[in-house]
Design an enzyme around this catalytic site. Sequence first.
Site, PDB file in Angstrom:
ATOM      1  N   LYS A  40       0.763  -1.121   0.021  1.00 27.70           N
ATOM      2  CA  LYS A  40       0.228  -0.056   0.019  1.00 27.70           C
ATOM      3  C   LYS A  40       0.920   1.263  -0.216  1.00 27.70           C
ATOM      4  CE  LYS A  40      -0.248  -0.258   4.987  1.00 27.70           C
ATOM      5  NZ  LYS A  40      -1.240  -0.945   6.086  1.00 27.70           N
ATOM      6  N   ARG A 134     -11.200   0.069  14.358  1.00 25.65           N
ATOM      7  CA  ARG A 134     -10.880   0.809  13.126  1.00 25.65           C
ATOM      8  C   ARG A 134     -11.440   0.360  11.973  1.00 25.65           C
ATOM      9  NH1 ARG A 134      -4.802   1.341  10.755  1.00 25.65           N
ATOM     10  NH2 ARG A 134      -5.176  -0.764  10.415  1.00 25.65           N
ATOM     11  N   TYR A 256      15.514  30.383   8.585  1.00 26.62           N
ATOM     12  CA  TYR A 256      14.067  30.847   8.763  1.00 26.62           C
ATOM     13  C   TYR A 256      14.106  31.143  10.370  1.00 26.62           C
ATOM     14  CZ  TYR A 256      11.997  30.814   4.294  1.00 26.62           C
ATOM     15  OH  TYR A 256      11.704  30.982   2.892  1.00 26.62           O
ATOM     16  N   MET A 304      11.342  24.594   2.616  1.00 25.94           N
ATOM     17  CA  MET A 304      10.943  23.781   1.746  1.00 25.94           C
ATOM     18  C   MET A 304      11.693  22.904   0.733  1.00 25.94           C
ATOM     19  SD  MET A 304       7.899  24.892  -1.294  1.00 25.94           S
ATOM     20  CE  MET A 304       6.808  25.721   0.219  1.00 25.94           C
TER      21      MET A 304
HETATM   22  C1  LIG Z   1      -0.564  -1.775   7.024  1.00 26.71           C
HETATM   23  C2  LIG Z   1      -0.963  -2.804   7.481  1.00 26.71           C
HETATM   24  C3  LIG Z   1      -0.435  -4.137   7.645  1.00 26.71           C
HETATM   25  C4  LIG Z   1       1.196  -4.114   7.451  1.00 26.71           C
HETATM   26  O1  LIG Z   1       1.673  -3.859   8.578  1.00 26.71           O
HETATM   27  P1  LIG Z   1       3.210  -3.452   8.842  1.00 26.71           P
HETATM   28  O2  LIG Z   1       3.137  -3.101  10.298  1.00 26.71           O
HETATM   29  O3  LIG Z   1       3.755  -2.414   7.979  1.00 26.71           O
HETATM   30  O4  LIG Z   1       3.842  -4.815   8.740  1.00 26.71           O
HETATM   31  C5  LIG Z   1      -0.833  -5.377   7.940  1.00 26.71           C
HETATM   32  N1  LIG Z   1      -2.439  -5.461   7.940  1.00 26.71           N
HETATM   33  C6  LIG Z   1      -3.149  -4.212   7.793  1.00 26.71           C
HETATM   34  C7  LIG Z   1      -4.497  -4.418   7.882  1.00 26.71           C
HETATM   35  C8  LIG Z   1      -2.460  -3.227   7.632  1.00 26.71           C
HETATM   36  O5  LIG Z   1      -3.307  -1.991   7.639  1.00 26.71           O
END
Ligand SMILES: *Cc1c(COP(=O)(O)O)cnc(C)c1O
Length: 365
Positions: A40, A134, A256, A304
């Site tokens: 992701k 969540r 800055y 920046m």
């Molecule tokens: C992002 C995610 C993972 C991977 O988690 P890591 O801590 O990066 O290994 C696995 N399962 C779900 C549901 C996630 O959102």
Amino acid sequence: MSTDNAANAVLEIDLGALVGNWRRLRDRLPPGAICAGVVKADAYGLGMAAVAPALEAAGCTLFFVSQLAEAVALRRLLPQSEIAVLNGLLPGSEADFVAHRLIPVLNDLGQIAAWRGAGGGRKAIIHVDTGMARLGLPPSELARLAADKSLLAGVNLRAVMSHLACADEPAHPQNARQLAAFRAATAVLPAAPASFANSSGIFLGADYHFAIARPGAAVYGVNPLPGSSNPMAQVVRLKGRILQTRDIDTGNCVGYGSTHRRECPGRIATIAVGYADGWLRSLSNRGSVAIAGQRVPVVGRISMDLMTIDVTALDPQSTRPGGFAELIGPGNDVDAVAAEAGTIGYEILTALGRRYHRVHTGGAA
Ligand SMILES: *Cc1c(COP(=O)(O)O)cnc(C)c1O
């Protein structure tokens, strides 16, 4: 312009180290278990187009992304592998999941009903919330699903999964609580491969492994065991170009807000990396970079496009414009930068700038 000569900063991504990390995680799992690849957010900022084919070539067959658009892009790269979408099934997206042969992670009874409506006994993963509040079926919906198996009629249950809230804190009692809740959930649902562990979860022991693990961060070199030595190899190296150096007198200020005031004469070098590149502004006056193997402090605010470092201690020959300062590397890994910035390695990686000259090394891809 993407030649090394013109680059203001160079991000090296070692696909050999990345694949080695994935293999190391896979080898911790029992024989026959699947080590998925979580790619992701553009493979945690390292580039899904390079990372996903490298993992597939190493034997990874199941990939997780968060969003449908990420999955569609991944399907173009990987025509064969299984691709699951963690954020689930948004209303009206069923046809896209079908067309691209994607596996939705179904997070509530409404999504399960929508997927049944899409028909055809297609694969889905059911996500059960075991204490993170969540995503995933809350306990009340799990109970309804367990009581009425017809709700899953016409769904090819690829896996039942849950996600750990505190896996990076092995002593946290939430881990055992979630494990017990997950076992109870899988016991009342139709038999299917179970998936529980993220990167840190793999290190909680065999009880947490189940049939499918879902590591992300550790594949990319982030330490899955905060506070202990990192069992993973570093994957990224970041070098920023020295643009200019200057002598500076006592009483003069840098950057800055004039937050760094000289207490003695010295030399400042300006580096072509700033917060627009993901070098967080919270790193102002914090941390260090390496030039020719020597560590020197960051002084003044991160702006920046630029940052400033104190090179008084260095031989001026080593700080000539056009040379490089190493921002992330062996002496200053992703977790160390994160600690200085008051965040976690995940955020440092996913913030890595789009305008870095990116070089992938060490992989077949
Ligand atoms: C992002 C995610 C993972 C991977 O988690 P890591 O801590 O990066 O290994 C696995 N399962 C779900 C549901 C996630 O959102």
